[in-house]
Design a protein around this motif. Structure first.
Motif, PDB file in Angstrom:
ATOM      1  N   LEU A 124     -42.514 -32.672  55.094  1.00  0.00           N
ATOM      2  CA  LEU A 124     -42.886 -32.622  54.522  1.00  0.00           C
ATOM      3  C   LEU A 124     -43.136 -32.414  53.202  1.00  0.00           C
ATOM      4  O   LEU A 124     -43.186 -33.314  52.784  1.00  0.00           O
ATOM      5  CB  LEU A 124     -44.079 -32.037  55.269  1.00  0.00           C
ATOM      6  N   ASP A 128     -39.793 -37.267  50.237  1.00  0.00           N
ATOM      7  CA  ASP A 128     -38.737 -37.615  49.047  1.00  0.00           C
ATOM      8  C   ASP A 128     -37.145 -37.794  49.804  1.00  0.00           C
ATOM      9  O   ASP A 128     -37.063 -38.598  48.670  1.00  0.00           O
ATOM     10  CB  ASP A 128     -39.529 -37.753  47.906  1.00  0.00           C
ATOM     11  N   LYS A 138     -44.494 -43.472  53.967  1.00  0.00           N
ATOM     12  CA  LYS A 138     -44.955 -41.764  53.635  1.00  0.00           C
ATOM     13  C   LYS A 138     -46.530 -41.977  52.654  1.00  0.00           C
ATOM     14  O   LYS A 138     -46.821 -40.492  52.294  1.00  0.00           O
ATOM     15  CB  LYS A 138     -44.245 -41.432  52.335  1.00  0.00           C
ATOM     16  N   ARG A 142     -48.801 -38.744  54.234  1.00  0.00           N
ATOM     17  CA  ARG A 142     -49.279 -37.805  52.847  1.00  0.00           C
ATOM     18  C   ARG A 142     -50.707 -38.035  53.252  1.00  0.00           C
ATOM     19  O   ARG A 142     -51.147 -36.366  53.044  1.00  0.00           O
ATOM     20  CB  ARG A 142     -48.963 -37.761  51.621  1.00  0.00           C
ATOM     21  N   SER A 143     -51.677 -38.711  53.256  1.00  0.00           N
ATOM     22  CA  SER A 143     -53.241 -38.473  54.012  1.00  0.00           C
ATOM     23  C   SER A 143     -53.348 -37.337  55.308  1.00  0.00           C
ATOM     24  O   SER A 143     -54.107 -37.041  55.206  1.00  0.00           O
ATOM     25  CB  SER A 143     -53.989 -39.955  54.064  1.00  0.00           C
ATOM     26  N   GLU A 145     -50.886 -35.344  56.078  1.00  0.00           N
ATOM     27  CA  GLU A 145     -50.594 -33.693  55.971  1.00  0.00           C
ATOM     28  C   GLU A 145     -52.044 -33.055  54.942  1.00  0.00           C
ATOM     29  O   GLU A 145     -51.926 -32.535  55.616  1.00  0.00           O
ATOM     30  CB  GLU A 145     -49.533 -33.881  55.013  1.00  0.00           C
TER      31      GLU A 145
END
Length: 316
Positions: A124, A128, A138, A142-143, A145
């Motif tokens: 994670l 990128d 992505k 991220r949300s 995570e």
């Protein structure tokens, strides 16, 4: 309840909210009796017809039995302390589910990593490095995570609070002298058990925790099966997991420095399977914990040597 005369026995199943209503009964001078649902069920006349009337009649009949076992009423402090354990278990399950969800989503795009949380966090952090991943995907990762991090933070907060409870309670401090009994186990036992005098001896506590073999005996022939797994599964799990530490410590310590309990553990490990050794250690710990709580004594690793039935452990 307020209209009942003082001393009236009020029987109920030990379900959600039962301890609250039992305390309310005590405020009115009544005598609450809580019973486990599985002990009430055999007294229901029709097992296939369950309704409020049949349930109430079964509860009234069960409460009149001379050999009925009643559930001790928990105090507000006990329930508050246990709430931290319940919430912690929820966060633990949620954290595992979110981690597996992230692994599954990334695997759909060919990104596979190890099963550990460390491996997942490493992927994670370097998300990128995968330019083929859609930007929308992505953002979703991220949300998720961020939510995962919030759950882990809340989980750590529960751990910290339980550790604080264990440090502040003198009984927990005494219990933690046993190898394999940490803050979680000590605090959960104090909050669940309350008064150790509810049990006549340590063997009853071990049976209540489901760490004794089931019986299929008849006609004088004793047949023992697997452990019963009755009672509080959370406490039983903590004790069995803590037994792993005791087993590792017993194997690592030198023979001349080992305590009688560690010599006994090593003798067990030489003749029994791994799972049976853990259950035997957990059973012994449960009986030791009862003695320490019921008699308000500190842990003595050599107490067994002073028992008249003591026999030195023989290493395999």
């Amino acid at each position: 309840l307020a209209q009942r005369p003082a001393g009236t026995v009020v029987a109920m199943e030990a379900c959600s909210g039962a301890h609250h209503w039992a305390r309310r009964c005590e405020e009115y001078g009544l005598q609450p009796r809580l019973m486990a649902a599985q002990l009430v069920k055999p007294y229901r006349k029709s097992q296939r017809s369950k309704n409020d009337r049949n349930d109430a009649e079964a509860i009234a009949t069960a409460a009149r039995q001379g050999n009925m076992r009643f559930v001790p009423i928990k105090t507000i402090d006990q329930q508050a302390r246990l709430s931290w354990h319940r919430v912690r278990e929820g966060y633990k399950a949620e954290s595992l589910a979110i981690g597996n969800r992230l692994r599954g989503l990334l695997a759909e795009f060919g990104i596979v990593m190890g099963k550990s949380d460390k491996a997942l966090r490493r992927v994670l952090a370097d998300l990128d490095a995968y330019p083929a991943l859609p930007a929308e995907f992505k953002a979703l990762i991220r949300s998720v995570e961020a939510h995962w991090a919030q759950v882990r933070t809340a989980f750590d907060a529960c751990d910290a609070r339980i550790e604080a409870h264990a440090r502040e309670d003198e009984r927990c401090v005494r219990l933690r002298a046993i190898v394999g009994i940490g803050a979680l186990t000590a605090d959960a036992l104090i909050a669940s058990l309350g008064k150790a005098q509810e049990f006549r001896n340590g063997r009853q506590l071990a049976a209540w925790l489901g760490m004794v073999p089931t019986q299929h005996s008849s006609g004088g022939h004793t047949r023992l099966g697997a452990i019963s797994c009755r009672g509080d599964g959370y406490l039983r799990t903590l004790l069995i997991q803590g037994a792993r530490s005791s087993l590792q410590r017993a194997k690592a310590v030198a023979t001349e420095k080992a305590t009688p309990e560690q010599l006994w553990i090593r003798s067990l490990a030489g003749r029994l399977s791994f799972g049976k050794v853990l259950v035997a250690i957990a059973n012994k710990h449960a009986r030791q914990l009862w003695v320490m709580l019921a008699h308000e004594v500190d842990y003595d690793p050599r107490a067994s040597q002073r028992h008249p039935m003591h026999r030195p452990a023989q290493l395999a």
